[in-house]
Scaffold this motif. Structure first.
Motif, PDB file in Angstrom:
ATOM      1  N   HIS A   1       0.822  -1.217   0.000  1.00 28.99           N
ATOM      2  CA  HIS A   1       0.000   0.000   0.000  1.00 28.99           C
ATOM      3  C   HIS A   1       0.855   1.268   0.000  1.00 28.99           C
ATOM      4  O   HIS A   1       1.767   1.382   0.808  1.00 28.99           O
ATOM      5  CB  HIS A   1      -0.933  -0.007   1.224  1.00 28.99           C
ATOM      6  N   GLU A   2       0.512   2.186  -0.894  1.00 28.22           N
ATOM      7  CA  GLU A   2       1.273   3.444  -0.971  1.00 28.22           C
ATOM      8  C   GLU A   2       1.082   4.287   0.273  1.00 28.22           C
ATOM      9  O   GLU A   2       1.988   4.948   0.741  1.00 28.22           O
ATOM     10  CB  GLU A   2       0.802   4.265  -2.181  1.00 28.22           C
ATOM     11  N   ARG A   3      -0.147   4.293   0.755  1.00 20.44           N
ATOM     12  CA  ARG A   3      -0.450   5.139   1.911  1.00 20.44           C
ATOM     13  C   ARG A   3      -1.504   4.450   2.776  1.00 20.44           C
ATOM     14  O   ARG A   3      -2.225   3.567   2.313  1.00 20.44           O
ATOM     15  CB  ARG A   3      -0.970   6.501   1.472  1.00 20.44           C
TER      16      ARG A   3
ATOM     17  N   ALA B   1       2.371   8.218   4.082  1.00 16.17           N
ATOM     18  CA  ALA B   1       2.946   7.333   3.064  1.00 16.17           C
ATOM     19  C   ALA B   1       3.676   6.183   3.751  1.00 16.17           C
ATOM     20  O   ALA B   1       4.297   6.372   4.796  1.00 16.17           O
ATOM     21  CB  ALA B   1       3.930   8.128   2.205  1.00 16.17           C
TER      22      ALA B   1
END
Ligand code: PLP
Length: 364
Positions: free
Chosen positions: A340-342, A356
């Motif tokens: 997951h990016e964020r 992030a």
């Protein structure tokens, strides 16, 4: 914004739960005079590492040089890389980092020690070393007191390294906390024999670094440990649930998903598969299923394609509809967040922060 408005799939963390998880282990360590050096592999987020230090951690643990770089850039000053760092490309970067902050590395071979020594010498820095010994997991770590002592003597002679102690990882202790007595005794005896051999041979053993999440609150029963490195506790996951290490209300990380298809009888498909969850099995359960569905625990999350989560509804009274939102607790939080990016951090459903996952994907 409320979490109900977030597009899916989305990783969310309940701040109240996470903060409580961070505070509880810090209080426990304070009470038992143990140092706490949480493994940040579970969250990979500098903002959380800083919260952990603020709560009383003496420093942090990472597995990769790239993770150490991310944490150091954010201001973390005392970093243990609990992994044998090998090869000039990596040792050069780490030795450079050791000019700005305190770097410790665990290792179990002279090859790794020599590489680090050369790099630290070139960079004009110092790297602390913890010698890893195996306590039953059979992954890394020397097996006998004699090989530990031999490695210790060799490391002590290498320039720009400082022998700071020993390290073990009790990842093989995989039973409920109340059933860990015999394992804890075996660990204690093993640590005592390793420490005794080190001391009898004039080697420094100030730090004895251990700890995992399943054993975390039993650490005071492991004789000789000075510091623990649990990681998973910050979020918890279905594996910890299966071991009765935590309850559902202590699982801070959830994945929000949406039902996108119900055409096949007694089946439903959610918009999240292996690209969202990673494919780790449920190691503390009967090995089945890829996550716990909080709203319908009797629904079986049977299979995953990359973008499809296949739900088997045959054992549940749940009648799925396209558009339903379902909340999942993943089997293994650490590998899940790496995808997951964020992450959206909320309090009582209101999103307070979006951080992030800065340390994700750091393979080197
Ligand atoms: C060397 C080492 N230390 C500490 C930990 C943290 O243990 P846990 O995931 O049980 O919190 C891990 C996890 O993989 C590890 O590999």
């Amino acid at each position: 914004m409320r979490i109900e408005e977030l597009d899916t799939p989305a990783a969310i963390v309940d701040l109240d739960v996470m903060e409580n998880n961070i505070q509880s282990i810090a209080d426990y360590c304070r009470q038992h005079s143990l140092k706490l050096r949480p493994h940040t592999k579970t969250h990979k987020i500098p903002e959380i590492a800083k919260l952990q230090v603020k709560a009383g951690s003496c420093g942090i643990t990472v597995a990769k040089v790239g993770e150490a770089e991310v944490m150091a850039a954010a201001g973390l000053k005392d970093i243990l890389v609990a992994y044998p760092v090998l090869g000039e490309a990596k040792t050069t970067r780490l030795a450079q980092l050791a000019r700005e902050c305190k770097i410790t590395v665990s290792l179990d071979s002279l090859e790794v020690a020599e590489g680090l020594s050369v790099a630290a010498h070139k960079a004009g820095s110092q790297i602390d070393i913890l010698l890893e010994f195996d306590t039953g997991m059979r992954r890394c770590g020397v097996e006998t007191p004699a090989s530990l002592v031999a490695l210790g003597h060799a490391v002590a002679k290498l320039p720009n390294l400082h022998l700071a102690g020993v390290l073990f990882y009790p990842g093989h202790v995989w039973v409920r906390p109340e059933e860990q007595g015999p394992d804890l005794e075996r660990l204690s005896e093993r640590i005592e024999s390793m420490k005794q051999a080190m001391r009898a041979n004039g080697l420094d053993c100030q730090t004895v670094s251990g700890g995992s999440t399943p054993t975390a609150y039993n650490s005071h029963r492991i004789r000789g440990v000075t510091e623990i490195r649990p990681g998973n506790f910050v979020y918890n996951d279905r594996n910890e649930l299966g071991l009765h290490v935590c309850g559902v209300d202590q699982c801070a990380l959830r994945i929000l998903t949406t039902v996108v298809s119900c055409s096949v009888s007694r089946r439903a498909v959610i918009d999240a598969g292996s690209k969202t969850f990673a494919a780790d099995r449920w190691l503390s359960g009967e090995g089945k299923g890829f996550g716990l569905i909080v709203e319908h625990p009797d629904v079986y999350f049977e299979l995953m394609s990359e973008e499809h989560g296949h739900l088997d509804l045959s054992g549940s009274s749940y009648t799925a509809r396209v558009g339903d939102r379902l909340t999942m607790i993943p089997n293994h939080a650490c590998v899940c967040v790496n995808l997951h990016e964020r992450i959206f951090f909320h309090r009582k459903g209101v999103v307070e922060a979006t951080w992030a996952v800065a340390g994700r994907g750091k393979l080197q």
